[in-house]
Design an enzyme around this catalytic site. Structure first.
Site, PDB file in Angstrom:
ATOM      1  N   ARG A   1       0.863  -1.179   0.000  1.00  0.00           N
ATOM      2  CA  ARG A   1       0.000   0.000   0.000  1.00  0.00           C
ATOM      3  C   ARG A   1       0.902   1.233   0.000  1.00  0.00           C
ATOM      4  O   ARG A   1       1.925   1.273   0.707  1.00  0.00           O
ATOM      5  CB  ARG A   1      -0.897   0.020   1.241  1.00  0.00           C
TER       6      ARG A   1
ATOM      7  N   GLU B   1      -3.067   7.780  -4.550  1.00  0.00           N
ATOM      8  CA  GLU B   1      -3.369   7.309  -5.907  1.00  0.00           C
ATOM      9  C   GLU B   1      -4.602   8.013  -6.461  1.00  0.00           C
ATOM     10  O   GLU B   1      -5.565   8.212  -5.727  1.00  0.00           O
ATOM     11  CB  GLU B   1      -3.625   5.791  -5.869  1.00  0.00           C
TER      12      GLU B   1
ATOM     13  N   HIS C   1      -0.662   0.353  -9.924  1.00  0.00           N
ATOM     14  CA  HIS C   1      -1.392  -0.544  -9.014  1.00  0.00           C
ATOM     15  C   HIS C   1      -2.024  -1.712  -9.780  1.00  0.00           C
ATOM     16  O   HIS C   1      -3.244  -1.886  -9.790  1.00  0.00           O
ATOM     17  CB  HIS C   1      -2.468   0.221  -8.224  1.00  0.00           C
TER      18      HIS C   1
HETATM   19  C1  DGY Z   1      -5.624  -5.808  -3.211  1.00  0.00           C
HETATM   20  O1  DGY Z   1      -6.365  -6.743  -3.526  1.00  0.00           O
HETATM   21  O2  DGY Z   1      -5.566  -5.378  -2.059  1.00  0.00           O
HETATM   22  C2  DGY Z   1      -4.748  -5.226  -4.275  1.00  0.00           C
HETATM   23  O3  DGY Z   1      -4.131  -4.076  -3.900  1.00  0.00           O
HETATM   24  C3  DGY Z   1      -5.493  -5.071  -5.577  1.00  0.00           C
HETATM   25  O4  DGY Z   1      -5.741  -6.336  -6.053  1.00  0.00           O
END
Ligand code: DGY
Length: 327
Positions: free
Chosen positions: A238, A267, A285
């Site tokens: 993240r 983002e 992402h």
């Molecule tokens: C998640 O699933 O948390 C990812 O960041 C996106 O697939």
């Protein structure tokens, strides 16, 4: 009348078909994330919401949905967009999609690591710009990966999967985590270290931490200053786990050699100066973005919604207190 399910953005048709077999399903018709206000209006009176990691699911949103809302199923494994306490207090089950995106995310992490080490994005830009005039011995020298030290911050399913893939490159694995995992240590010859050692000894440092109050800015200016000037930072977890402004300063100053990023603090905005750094590889992402993975994520989402609206416990609940009988 079938229960009403709202899906906040288009997801695979197969998932929608599985939901439509049981429920009245409405999908956000626009290919964009909804604003908080739009989301509140859209979820009114729904029995279930299928949300994305970009949708903030908090008290206000749940109150807008109303007392009939029984589940919010995230189409993601991460769930830092959920206010767990607010949902539990309202009896709303929250679910995620663990397990099915480990391979895709770990493969993408390795792709970022290799691309950053060997300056692939920079090289691609160079060739496309017509600047290449032939082979040269000192041209585009990158970093070796084989035999180097890979630090894993967060040895959960994805971190461990990355370590297994990295062993194919003979990388030496260090990891930092709250809990020791001896099976993992045996599996890949990993060594558990404290954060300080991880920062100082990693040639490549890959982040696999969930975003919580404690992990926000896990990599800040102080952490970056402890890394080697030749080190490369990889983040497919993240964005806010890294202080992005501090990272830009470190990349500019040569505090570290490079970074491969799939996620960002705000983002889709990037910190000022990040896009101008030649020594970063930037992806939007997409770590879990393979067709099979997205279908598998959808299958979990549909199963969770079907189970909860059918009166059963879901496969993967992230606020399990909500399932305990109330006194
Ligand atoms: C998640 O699933 O948390 C990812 O960041 C996106 O697939």
């Amino acid at each position: 009348m079938k229960p009403s399910v709202y899906v906040t953005r288009a997801i695979p048709e197969e998932t929608l078909a599985a939901l439509r077999a049981h429920f009245d399903v409405e999908v956000n018709p626009d290919d964009r994330a909804l604003s908080a206000g739009e989301l509140r209006r859209a979820v009114r009176g729904r029995a279930a919401i299928v949300s994305l990691l970009t949708d903030r699911i908090d008290a206000e949103l749940l109150d807008a949905a109303g007392p009939g809302c029984r589940i919010v199923a995230n189409y993601a494994v991460g769930f830092n967009n959920f206010d767990l306490a607010a949902a539990t207090a309202r009896g709303v089950v929250l679910t995620n999609t663990p397990g099915v995106l480990d391979d895709a995310t770990a493969t993408h992490t390795m792709a970022l690591l290799l691309a950053t080490a060997r300056r692939l994005a920079e090289a691609d830009r160079f060739v496309r710009a017509g600047k290449w005039h032939g082979w040269a011995p000192l041209f585009f020298l990158g970093q070796d990966v084989d035999g180097k030290v890979l630090g894993i911050a967060g040895a959960g399913r994805i971190g461990r999967n990355v370590a297994r893939k990295a062993r194919a490159f003979d990388m030496q694995i260090l990891y930092a985590d709250a809990v020791r995992n001896e099976a993992f240590e045996r599996d890949v010859g990993a060594r558990m270290v404290d954060k300080e050692t991880l920062l100082r000894q990693s040639d490549f440092l890959s982040l696999h931490l969930p975003l919580t109050g404690e992990t926000r800015h896990y990599i800040d200016a102080a952490a970056l200053s402890r890394m080697q000037p030749s080190a490369v930072l990889i983040n497919a977890s993240r964005g806010p786990v890294v202080d992005e402004r501090a990272l830009v300063a470190a990349l500019r100053a040569g505090t570290i050699a490079g970074a491969g990023l799939d996620v960002y603090e705000n983002e889709p905005e990037l910190a000022a100066g990040l896009a101008e750094c030649e020594n970063v590889v930037l992806a939007p992402h997409i770590a879990s973005a393979t067709r099979r993975t997205r279908l598998d994520m959808g299958a979990i989402v549909a199963r969770n919604v079907i189970k909860v609206l059918g009166g059963e416990a879901p496969d993967c609940c992230v606020n399990p207190d909500v399932l305990r009988p109330r006194g």
